[in-house]
Design a protein around this motif. Structure first.
Motif, PDB file in Angstrom:
ATOM      1  N   HIS A  45      33.428  32.484  44.493  1.00 38.42           N
ATOM      2  CA  HIS A  45      33.117  33.497  43.052  1.00 38.42           C
ATOM      3  C   HIS A  45      33.866  32.702  42.022  1.00 38.42           C
ATOM      4  O   HIS A  45      34.625  31.975  41.682  1.00 38.42           O
TER       5      HIS A  45
ATOM      6  N   ALA B 141      33.005  43.423  40.879  1.00 39.63           N
ATOM      7  CA  ALA B 141      33.190  42.443  41.576  1.00 39.63           C
ATOM      8  C   ALA B 141      34.054  42.662  42.671  1.00 39.63           C
ATOM      9  O   ALA B 141      35.441  42.141  43.091  1.00 39.63           O
TER      10      ALA B 141
ATOM     11  N   ARG C  96      35.606  40.210  45.228  1.00 42.53           N
ATOM     12  CA  ARG C  96      36.415  39.017  44.745  1.00 42.53           C
ATOM     13  C   ARG C  96      37.801  39.197  45.693  1.00 42.53           C
ATOM     14  O   ARG C  96      38.862  39.458  44.861  1.00 42.53           O
TER      15      ARG C  96
END
Length: 451
Positions: free
Chosen positions: A159, A170, A173
């Protein structure tokens, strides 16, 4: 005179006084005390085995001997009596599934407590394999092993950093661990917004996760900060980045230091290596690699750092970094067709070089084994499936090798000159490259199921 005679039983050894003072707290205390023994022609030591003292001298002189069970017992006795830290560290490096119970019991008997703790943690990691043998231990020793936390197989995808506005998009992540009982992945922590694992250096040192370098965006701007995750406190800390910002580097930890090896800067491949001292929080340059390299295969075996460099067209070269010399030393060469080593992992005193198969076939890898004690190469028979780069994520715990891709987690058992498939679990559903490592996660932290 720098030569000292030491009598143990019927054996008399001559050793350098400076060496004994450097290696053994016993002799440092003896000579500080001014006791009559330190002025005698011979120093007499009772109720100790001569073989243990001989092993201690060998380790003090820089040797790394392999030891059988009797020698291990005598070495533990000697290390405890003379308070010889280098010998105690060497014994920790020799820990294996074959001798961990012996070391665990003997270190408890003689009060070699760091080895005792290390042995207990090692046994806890392979608890299922030693369940029957553990029943023969005293109850207090069994309870101490069971009080330890085993290392979990942990993974994080590739990432780049993100902004606060991008954070809701996200959700992947995250750093995740494999719950082996449930055969499923669970979330451990989220990456800081500023951290990038894309082309970064990722490693674990003293049960802390470190991320160094990496890139921002498609133009490959190097991240100039580092990040440390404390799994016990569940906290991230910012750390200074290397003096030379870099990406596509290899990161490995040893003896309280991180080593950022090679990599790229402004699309230029580098041979430079930097060391980060965790206690002083400072980066410094160390000896350069023999040639520029990015994403180099690297492994730590017996508390020694090795890298595998490719030399066109048919040669892999194994180099070892010698900290006290600040030098990279050529250890061995592997000359074979299709010899490019993409990954290297260590088990006991063996380095396994995982390389591409026939005609650059990355789906059928070949594995060669180099023994650092004997200096001998052996080829593991057959090919090993490498679907979607699974073998390039190899991590060793005890006698197991964990490999991972989006489809499955496959555990091998190291058995003789083979890796035998042992266990298959759920894959890691993330796109792109994956970093894998081992962490001891406190039981109270294990809760959230991965989405």
């Amino acid at each position: 005179m720098d030569i000292v005679k030491v009598r143990i039983g019927d054996s008399v050894f001559e050793a350098k006084k400076s060496l004994l003072l450097r290696e053994c707290e016993y002799f440092r205390a003896l000579y500080r005390s001014g006791m009559v023994e330190c002025h005698q022609e011979e120093i007499h030591v009772k109720d100790l085995h001569a073989q243990g003292f001989l092993i201690m001298l060998a380790v003090a002189g820089g040797e790394r001997p392999t030891l059988n069970d009797d020698e291990i017992l005598e070495a533990i006795e000697c290390a405890a009596f003379f308070q010889a830290e280098p010998l105690a560290k060497h014994l920790q490096d020799l820990l294996s599934s074959d001798n961990c119970l012996l070391m665990y019991q003997a270190s408890a008997t003689y009060g070699l407590w760091r080895l005792h703790e290390r042995s207990a943690k090692f046994i806890r990691d392979i608890y299922a394999d030693l369940r029957k043998e553990l029943k023969d231990l005293p109850q207090d020793l069994i309870e101490y092993v069971e009080s330890q936390v085993p290392r979990a197989f942990v993974a994080v995808g590739s990432h780049t950093s993100c902004t606060a506005d991008e954070l809701p998009l996200a959700a992947t992540r995250t750093v995740c661990y494999l719950e082996e009982d449930d055969r499923d992945w669970k979330v451990l922590t989220a990456l800081p917004m500023e951290a990038s694992t894309s082309l970064a250096g990722v490693t674990v040192l003293d049960n802390r996760l470190y991320i160094v370098g990496g890139v921002h965006g498609v133009d490959k701007r190097a991240v100039d900060a580092s990040f440390c995750y404390d799994v016990v406190a569940d906290t991230w800390k910012f750390l200074p980045g290397p003096r030379q910002p870099r990406y596509n580097l290899t990161l490995i930890g040893l003896e309280g230091c991180l080593y950022a090896i090679g990599g790229e800067s402004s699309r230029t491949t580098m041979s430079s290596v930097e060391k980060y001292n965790v206690s002083t929080k400072e980066w410094s340059f160390t000896a350069h690699l023999p040639r520029p390299v990015a994403g180099v295969a690297c492994a730590k075996a017996m508390s020694r750092i090795f890298v595998c460099l490719w030399k066109p067209m048919e040669t892999n070269e194994i180099y070892e970094y010698i900290p006290h010399q600040d030098a990279w030393v050529l250890v061995s060469k592997l000359l074979k067709h299709q010899s490019y080593g993409h990954c290297m992992v260590a088990h006991k005193d063996n380095l396994y070089v995982i390389r591409n198969g026939p005609q650059d076939d990355f789906l059928r890898c070949l594995i060669d084994c180099y023994n650092i004690a004997t200096g001998q190469w052996t080829s593991m028979p057959g090919h090993y499936g490498n679907s979607k780069g699974a073998l390039f994520t190899s991590v060793v715990r005890g006698d197991s090798v964990f490999t991972l891709n989006r489809t499955m987690t496959l555990e091998y058992t190291v058995a003789g000159n083979m890796w035998k498939p042992r266990n298959q679990m759920k894959g890691f559903p993330r796109n792109g490259s994956v970093w894998t490592f081992l962490l001891r996660i406190p039981n109270e932290r294990k809760s959230v199921v991965m989405s």
